[in-house]
Design a protein around this motif. Structure first.
Motif, PDB file in Angstrom:
ATOM      1  N   SER A 132     -60.335  21.246   1.867  1.00 23.90           N
ATOM      2  CA  SER A 132     -58.933  21.606   2.044  1.00 23.90           C
ATOM      3  C   SER A 132     -58.347  20.554   2.972  1.00 23.90           C
ATOM      4  O   SER A 132     -59.088  19.779   3.596  1.00 23.90           O
ATOM      5  N   GLU A 142     -54.167  18.907 -10.904  1.00 19.20           N
ATOM      6  CA  GLU A 142     -53.457  20.165 -10.748  1.00 19.20           C
ATOM      7  C   GLU A 142     -52.634  20.160  -9.453  1.00 19.20           C
ATOM      8  O   GLU A 142     -52.942  19.449  -8.502  1.00 19.20           O
ATOM      9  N   CYS A 198     -51.466  21.431  -5.979  1.00 18.04           N
ATOM     10  CA  CYS A 198     -52.093  22.110  -4.845  1.00 18.04           C
ATOM     11  C   CYS A 198     -51.099  22.116  -3.690  1.00 18.04           C
ATOM     12  O   CYS A 198     -50.659  21.052  -3.251  1.00 18.04           O
ATOM     13  N   LYS A 245     -56.615  25.559   0.921  1.00 17.70           N
ATOM     14  CA  LYS A 245     -57.334  25.678  -0.351  1.00 17.70           C
ATOM     15  C   LYS A 245     -58.241  24.471  -0.573  1.00 17.70           C
ATOM     16  O   LYS A 245     -57.819  23.331  -0.439  1.00 17.70           O
ATOM     17  N   ALA A 255     -60.214  21.712  -2.637  1.00 16.37           N
ATOM     18  CA  ALA A 255     -59.971  21.000  -3.893  1.00 16.37           C
ATOM     19  C   ALA A 255     -60.685  19.656  -3.841  1.00 16.37           C
ATOM     20  O   ALA A 255     -61.043  19.170  -2.758  1.00 16.37           O
ATOM     21  N   ASN A 273     -51.686  15.225  -4.264  1.00 17.34           N
ATOM     22  CA  ASN A 273     -50.708  16.265  -3.943  1.00 17.34           C
ATOM     23  C   ASN A 273     -50.049  16.029  -2.598  1.00 17.34           C
ATOM     24  O   ASN A 273     -48.869  16.333  -2.407  1.00 17.34           O
ATOM     25  N   LEU A 327     -48.199  19.148  -1.153  1.00 14.33           N
ATOM     26  CA  LEU A 327     -49.025  19.650  -0.062  1.00 14.33           C
ATOM     27  C   LEU A 327     -48.477  19.141   1.268  1.00 14.33           C
ATOM     28  O   LEU A 327     -48.343  17.936   1.455  1.00 14.33           O
TER      29      LEU A 327
END
Length: 847
Positions: free
Chosen positions: A135, A180, A182, A187, A189, A197, A203
């Motif tokens: 994360s 994807e 985010c 989170k 990833a 992101n 993000l």
């Protein structure tokens, strides 16, 4: 270089991790770099030496210079917030040092104190964890365990800057398109998804992002993710002097080194790169201090060869005694290690890799532990860097060092007698020039002086006939390659210490013996090379009566692109001072055709300095102007003056010009289409262009263009436009007749008319009435000069206009009228009446 990580001067605890060197020393030796906003107009994958040479010749004009500490500061007059900055710059130009100086100034409380936290995340460190998942919070904690005491809420409520240094070193896919979304900082990833992101703003949207990269790699970041592009240009000439002065406490030594570097243009150009300044300083300091009796290096190959030799002598101290007792074995180790480095350099030349890890070294047979013996080579040529976060990475100090070692590897391990010719062909065929410097080094290593320097490496080496390879390069220069390739081949000859063609051209220049001569294409290339490499800035280069032709112009285009001189080719025989015409390229009467226009358009579409282009008296026709218009319409084109007199243009050419200038109207202020055939319909197209509020044209010349009264109504409408900037309109030698001038007069009488100069044709005295009436009715008139030469206004018409001059509201300063009859011994003379306003009266004279 001094690497450090600093976090938050505002917190109760300042973290300093992996800090190497003395920050005070960085402040002492740091020399300001030249940074511009906007880059060079697009991303290029061409070889970085071409960037260097173009930047060296390109003066800083109409560019926005920016200080490193202000890259997130919005420019005056703009309100857009700067959140993401992409800083480009070739290898070794100073990107990482700029980042370090930015952080140091922030930590010392000097700059950017609104930022609470700075997280420098170099891609060379991120590569080591590229297959892991995090994360954003975990990523920060991974590199900064101490930060765990600050909660995530504290982070989100602070102003944070993430610095991603060295995008060109990234081994992550950075799949902006398919990753994807985010948006949760907690989170987990994949690292690639996390970074894309963060850069896209999904993000941690408030965070500032700063990315540095070499130009070719910058395409990985989508343009929509970047708010500002900046480019680090390296050292300009004063900054080069400043670097050497700061580098040496001995003022005399600094002056000797500066003088020597300036004596070789190839060395001085490369000093645009800070790393090359350091290499030159390292070599020349030793040679000058030790009172070296041999030749002082003047070519790139000689400089790099000396640099390598010096570094191989700097072994780790604990091995010095062993070296004294086992010299042959030590020499063998030297040779073996240098060859392994050369192989590593050569194998990675195509991909342009500058960063290596332990597995890369093992593949080539380099023992990491054994490498530590070679302290000189492994700290100054090929260095191990612990990085900011303890991960080991290895790199050559600069791409040029890698290319030199690659050439050395090839030279020492290849017996193919045709290698040099084969490499010349490969370099010429390379689109991005990735073999350019490699070939120059390979050729430089083949000369006798380099052979003597390398006698400590007794391996099989290329057997070559220097005279034969010179002739082969001469042959290639005569072939029709791109102008850049032709000039590049002269650089190759320079590495072979051959300057015969260049000296011949220099003799021509010194004797001004270039008139009435058919110059060969290879000589045009040599002339371009001389002008680009010359230490002297010519005020005027007179090439009158030279048959330039399309091929000659093709060879001279690199000079057009970066020209600081006034280059006069054709029928102009007056001296032009550089201070008045700084970016002037006259190509009048040069036997040019439409074939040259595509090449000129390409130059106009590049980051060219060209401001004045005179193509008058060449058979370009509409087809050529159509090709040229593609360049005029490009946003990179900064041309302000275009002269196309007597180029056989018709309405079709005007249509192309008008369309191009509508798409890029911001720079052109003078357009000369005299002695063409645009017709009234062509002038109507230009009139529509003039009414465009973005059009900046101030001078339009349409002398002897076959115009009639039908164009005057459209022009009169133009003169009434409130946005019009037109100051000079030349309609002389056109059959406008009385009716045409009468149509034009209401425009002159309009309060919005800003004309300063009008050259027109009158039929008779009746037109003088409407013209005088229009000017008298417009107290806002700006008209200072009215040229009515070669007309027949008659005495009464001249009287009307002369009376106008007496009107105190009239601003006319010069009035020229023609066809005045004067009797003397029964002979009639056609005379020109010239009137001008002095401070107290109006003076008139017949000439």
């Amino acid at each position: 270089f001094y690497e450090f990580l600093l976090v938050s001067p505002h917190s109760t605890k300042t973290f300093v991790l992996a800090k190497y060197g003395n920050p005070a020393l960085l402040n002492d030796i740091y020399t300001e770099l030249y940074i511009t906003e906007g880059g060079t107009g697009g991303i290029s994958d061409e070889h970085e030496v071409r960037h260097i040479e173009r930047a060296f010749n390109k003066p800083a004009i109409q560019e926005t210079a920016i200080k490193y500490s202000d890259i997130f500061t919005t420019l005056h007059g703009k309100v857009t917030q700067i959140k993401t900055v992409l800083t480009q710059g070739i290898a070794g130009i100073g990107k990482t040092v700029t980042v370090q100086k930015f952080i140091l100034d922030w930590e010392e409380g000097k700059e950017n104190q609104g930022v609470n936290f700075i997280f420098p995340l170099a891609f060379r460190d991120l590569n080591l964890i590229k297959d892991k998942e995090f994360s954003l919070t975990q990523l920060i904690h991974y590199f900064l365990p101490e930060f765990k005491e600050f909660g995530i809420t504290h982070l989100l409520n602070s102003k944070v800057l993430f610095i991603f240094d060295g995008l060109d070193e990234c081994r992550l896919p950075l799949d902006f398109k398919n990753n994807e979304i985010c948006s949760d900082v907690t989170k987990t990833a994949p690292l690639d998804m996390l970074l894309t992101n963060l850069m896209k703003g999904n993000l941690f949207p408030p965070a500032l992002i700063w990315i540095t990269s070499r130009p070719a790699a910058a395409t990985q970041i989508p343009p929509e993710c970047v708010d500002r592009v900046t480019e680090i240009r390296g050292f300009n000439d004063p900054q080069k002097d400043e670097y050497f002065t700061k580098r040496f406490s001995d003022e005399d030594l600094a002056k000797r080194i500066i003088t020597h570097v300036k004596s070789s243009r190839s060395l001085y150009i490369m000093c645009h790169i800070p790393v090359f300044c350091w290499i030159s300083a390292t070599v020349l300091e030793r040679l000058f201090v030790e009172e070296h009796s041999g030749e002082i290096p003047k070519t790139l190959t000689e400089m790099y060869t000396h640099f390598l030799i010096f570094q191989t002598s700097l072994k780790n101290e604990k091995y010095l005694k062993k070296q004294e007792t086992e010299p042959l074995k030590s020499l063998e180790l030297d040779k073996e290690f240098v060859l392994k480095l050369g192989k590593l350099a050569f194998n990675n030349l195509e991909t342009g890799n500058l960063i290596f890890y332990e597995e890369d070294l093992k593949e080539i047979g380099i023992d990491v532990n054994e490498a530590s013996v070679y302290s000189g080579i492994c700290t100054e040529v090929f260095r191990q860097e612990i990085g900011l976060y303890e991960g080991k990475v290895y790199c050559f100090v600069h791409l040029s060092v890698q290319e030199y070692l690659a050439a050395l590897h090839k030279f020492l391990s290849n017996t193919d007698t045709g290698l040099l010719e084969k490499t010349v062909n490969e370099a010429i065929c390379s689109k991005n020039g990735h073999l350019d410097l490699y070939l120059r080094f390979l050729l430089g290593l083949s000369v006798e002086y380099s052979q003597q320097l390398l006698k400590g490496l007794p391996l099989q080496r290329i057997s070559c006939d220097i005279a034969e390879i010179k002739q082969y390069i001469y042959k290639k220069i005569h072939e029709n390659f791109s102008p850049e390739k032709s000039i590049y081949l002269f650089h190759c000859l320079n590495e072979l210490n051959d300057s015969s063609v260049v000296k011949r051209i220099q003799n021509y220049l010194n004797s001004q013996n270039l008139t009435e001569k058919e110059i060969s294409p290879s000589e045009w290339s040599a002339l371009a090379f001389v002008l680009l490499m010359s230490a002297e800035e010519l005020e005027v280069l007179e090439l009158r009566n030279c048959m330039l032709r399309d091929e000659g112009l093709q060879r001279m285009l690199p000079v057009v692109q970066v020209s600081r001189t006034a280059l006069c080719i054709g029928d102009y025989n007056t001296s032009v001072s550089l201070k008045y015409f700084l970016f002037l390229f006259r190509l009048s009467f040069c036997f040019l055709t439409e074939r040259c226009c595509e090449a000129l358009a390409s130059t106009l579409s590049s980051d060219s300095n060209l401001r004045v282009l005179d193509l008058s008296n060449n058979d370009l026709q509409d087809s050529g102007v159509k090709l040229l218009s593609a360049g005029l319409g490009n946003q990179q084109c900064k041309l302000d003056t275009l002269r196309l007199s007597t180029c056989r243009l018709t309405e079709g050419g005007c249509a192309s010009l008008a369309s191009a200038l509508c798409s890029n109207p911001s720079h052109l202020i003078e357009l000369d289409l005299s002695y063409n055939h645009p017709g009234d319909s062509g002038v109507k197209l230009l009139s529509d262009l003039l009414q465009d509020p973005t059009c900046k044209l101030e001078t339009l010349r349409l002398k002897m263009c076959g115009l009639t009264e039908r164009c005057c109504e459209a022009l009169a409408s133009v003169l009434t436009s409130s946005s019009l900037l037109l100051r000079e309109l030349d309609l002389s030698d056109n059959d406008l007749q009385d009716s045409g001038v009468e149509l034009l007069s209401p425009g002159l009488g309009n309060k919005y008319c800003k004309l300063d100069i009008l050259r027109s044709v009158l039929g008779n005295r009746h037109c003088c009435t409407s013209l005088a009436s229009a000017l008298r009715s417009n107290p806002c008139s700006h008209l200072r000069e009215l040229d009515l030469s070669y007309n027949n206004p008659g005495d009464s018409g001249v009287k009307l206009l002369s009376d106008l001059l007496q009107d105190p509201t009239c601003k006319l300063e010069i009035l020229q009228c023609g066809s005045v009859q004067s009797k003397k011994t029964n002979v009639q003379y056609r005379m020109q009446l010239v009137c001008w306003r002095t401070q107290d009266s109006v003076e008139c004279v017949f000439v």
